[in-house]
Structures are given as structure tokens and as C-alpha cells.
Write a protein that holds these residues in place. Structure first.
Motif, mmCIF file in Angstrom:
data_model
loop_
_atom_site.group_PDB
_atom_site.id
_atom_site.type_symbol
_atom_site.label_atom_id
_atom_site.label_comp_id
_atom_site.label_asym_id
_atom_site.label_seq_id
_atom_site.Cartn_x
_atom_site.Cartn_y
_atom_site.Cartn_z
ATOM 1 N N CYS A 1 69.991 -49.174 -49.590
ATOM 2 C CA CYS A 1 70.631 -48.153 -48.617
ATOM 3 C C CYS A 1 71.524 -49.191 -47.339
ATOM 4 C CB CYS A 1 69.832 -47.019 -48.059
ATOM 5 S SG CYS A 1 69.213 -45.963 -49.308
ATOM 6 N N PRO B 1 69.106 -43.128 -46.932
ATOM 7 C CA PRO B 1 68.289 -42.693 -47.986
ATOM 8 C C PRO B 1 68.163 -41.177 -47.985
ATOM 9 C CG PRO B 1 66.694 -43.932 -46.048
ATOM 10 C CD PRO B 1 68.378 -43.794 -45.675
ATOM 11 N N ARG C 1 74.453 -46.698 -46.704
ATOM 12 C CA ARG C 1 74.033 -45.313 -46.992
ATOM 13 C C ARG C 1 72.475 -45.063 -46.244
ATOM 14 N NH1 ARG C 1 75.286 -44.283 -53.334
ATOM 15 N NH2 ARG C 1 77.642 -45.122 -53.177
#
Length: 72
Positions: A14, A21, A19
């Protein structure tokens, strides 16, 4: 859904992609979900679960949080 070898691997993956999680759980819980969700699919009297029934199933195997809420 993606499979990873550890929560540390999830975190690194991630971070590398910028990103956050999502829901993270082990194969035992994934198997519990698959078994609960699909065990009656070939039954003649099968019917699709309502959103409330699906949420109750998720809750029963410990899948909680916003990712598992269908009736927002």
C-alpha cells in the motif's frame, strides 16, 4: 480482493502505491466467509440474501466495519 503473505506485506504494498489498506484478514476467516456464503448455492430452495441477512452473516464471522456494511 488480493492475497498477501503477511500484514507487513500489505502495508509495504500500500505504501509503495500510495493507497490505504482496506479490510485485512487471514485465510481462516476468508474460508469461513466462502463456506458461509456458498454452502447452499446449489440447493433447490436457494434464495439470494437480503442486505440485512448478508450483514448478519458477516457479523457472525467477525467481519465488521464500514467495508462490510451494505445498507448505508
Amino acid at each position: 480482493m488480493q492475497l498477501f503473505r503477511s500484514e507487513e506485506h500489505v502495508r509495504r504494498w500500500c505504501e509503495e502505491r500510495g493507497r490505504e489498506p482496506g479490510a485485512v484478514f487471514g485465510l481462516d476467516r476468508m474460508w469461513s466467509l466462502a463456506d458461509a456464503w456458498y454452502h447452499d448455492r446449489l440447493s433447490e430452495d436457494f434464495r439470494r440474501r437480503t442486505p440485512d441477512e448478508a450483514e448478519a452473516l458477516f457479523d457472525s464471522i467477525g467481519l465488521t466495519g464500514d467495508a462490510w456494511r451494505l445498507s448505508r
